[in-house]
Design a protein around this motif. Structure first.
Motif, short mmCIF file in Angstrom:
data_model
loop_
_atom_site.label_atom_id
_atom_site.label_comp_id
_atom_site.label_asym_id
_atom_site.label_seq_id
_atom_site.Cartn_x
_atom_site.Cartn_y
_atom_site.Cartn_z
N GLU A 1 -16.13 3.29 -13.75
CA GLU A 1 -16.06 4.54 -13.02
C GLU A 1 -15.98 4.23 -11.53
N SER A 2 -15.56 5.20 -10.77
CA SER A 2 -15.43 5.02 -9.33
C SER A 2 -16.76 5.32 -8.67
N THR A 3 -17.34 4.30 -8.02
CA THR A 3 -18.61 4.48 -7.31
C THR A 3 -18.52 4.05 -5.85
N PHE B 1 -9.30 2.24 -8.37
CA PHE B 1 -9.46 3.63 -7.97
C PHE B 1 -9.34 3.71 -6.45
N ILE B 2 -8.86 4.84 -5.97
CA ILE B 2 -8.92 5.16 -4.56
C ILE B 2 -9.70 6.46 -4.42
N THR B 3 -10.68 6.43 -3.52
CA THR B 3 -11.41 7.63 -3.14
C THR B 3 -11.32 7.76 -1.62
N TYR B 4 -11.86 8.82 -1.11
CA TYR B 4 -11.75 9.09 0.32
C TYR B 4 -12.43 8.00 1.16
N SER B 5 -11.73 7.57 2.19
CA SER B 5 -12.27 6.73 3.26
C SER B 5 -11.34 6.93 4.45
N ALA B 6 -11.72 6.43 5.61
CA ALA B 6 -10.90 6.60 6.81
C ALA B 6 -9.48 6.08 6.62
N GLN B 7 -9.34 4.99 5.86
CA GLN B 7 -8.03 4.40 5.60
C GLN B 7 -7.10 5.38 4.87
N TYR B 8 -7.68 6.25 4.06
CA TYR B 8 -6.88 7.17 3.26
C TYR B 8 -6.96 8.61 3.78
N ASP B 9 -7.22 8.72 5.08
CA ASP B 9 -7.30 10.03 5.72
C ASP B 9 -5.92 10.37 6.29
N VAL B 10 -5.82 10.64 7.55
CA VAL B 10 -4.56 11.05 8.17
C VAL B 10 -3.58 9.89 8.26
N LEU B 11 -2.31 10.24 8.38
CA LEU B 11 -1.23 9.26 8.47
C LEU B 11 -1.20 8.64 9.86
N THR B 12 -1.64 7.40 9.96
CA THR B 12 -1.54 6.65 11.22
C THR B 12 -0.86 5.31 10.98
N GLU B 13 -0.95 4.81 9.75
CA GLU B 13 -0.40 3.50 9.41
C GLU B 13 0.32 3.60 8.08
N MET B 14 1.41 2.83 7.95
CA MET B 14 2.11 2.75 6.68
C MET B 14 2.12 1.29 6.25
N LYS B 15 2.29 1.07 4.95
CA LYS B 15 2.37 -0.29 4.44
C LYS B 15 3.46 -0.37 3.40
N ARG B 16 3.87 -1.61 3.11
CA ARG B 16 4.81 -1.84 2.02
C ARG B 16 4.45 -3.17 1.36
N HIS B 17 4.53 -3.17 0.05
CA HIS B 17 4.23 -4.36 -0.74
C HIS B 17 5.54 -5.09 -1.02
N LEU B 18 5.59 -6.36 -0.67
CA LEU B 18 6.84 -7.12 -0.77
C LEU B 18 7.09 -7.69 -2.16
N LYS B 19 6.06 -7.69 -3.04
CA LYS B 19 6.23 -8.29 -4.37
C LYS B 19 5.97 -7.34 -5.53
N THR B 20 5.66 -6.08 -5.26
CA THR B 20 5.26 -5.21 -6.37
C THR B 20 5.57 -3.75 -6.09
N ASP B 21 5.78 -3.01 -7.16
CA ASP B 21 5.69 -1.56 -7.12
C ASP B 21 4.20 -1.22 -7.10
N GLU B 22 3.87 0.03 -6.81
CA GLU B 22 2.48 0.49 -6.88
C GLU B 22 2.50 1.87 -7.50
N ALA B 23 1.73 2.06 -8.56
CA ALA B 23 1.73 3.33 -9.28
C ALA B 23 0.41 4.06 -9.08
#
Length: 118
Positions: free
Chosen positions: A6-8, A25-47
């Motif tokens: 479970e997500s804790t 799991f992803i839950t709320y944190s500053a990293q997942y708040d407003v759009l300030t940064e973008m990323k891209r994975h060079l070796k994988t899709d992400e679902a």
């Protein structure tokens, strides 16, 4: 045998790491708040699958696309696609990607710099 998780934690939290893939799991944190940064994975899709709350996936290919997520739908971000996920404080996302996804094969950029072509 069955493992139950479970997500804790807040943010990105890997729960299963198998040969070739990992689930988290992803839950709320500053990293997942407003759009300030973008990323891209060079070796994988992400679902992603939204399990509860609200979330939006932003993608960028010269034009910013905003995709509000709907619960229980599978969203696949293709390899090398600039993206960001923002989540509400009550959100829970399920994530699957290659097990060898690391800082070394993930590029990050400030969104303002990306949108200006830098």
């Amino acid at each position: 045998m069955i493992d139950i998780f479970e997500s804790t934690d807040s943010g990105f939290s890997t729960k299963i790491l198998c040969e070739g893939w990992k689930a988290a799991f992803i839950t709320y944190s500053a990293q997942y708040d407003v759009l300030t940064e973008m990323k891209r994975h060079l070796k994988t899709d992400e679902a992603f699958v939204l399990l509860r709350g609200d979330a939006t996936i932003y993608t960028y290919d010269g034009v910013l696309t905003k995709t509000p997520m709907e619960p229980c739908k599978l969203y696949n971000i293709r390899q090398s696609t600039w993206h960001h996920v923002s989540v509400s404080p009550d959100a829970l996302l399920f994530v699957v990607e290659n097990s060898d996804t690391t800082k070394e094969n993930t590029e990050r950029i400030d969104f303002d710099a990306l949108s200006k072509g830098n």
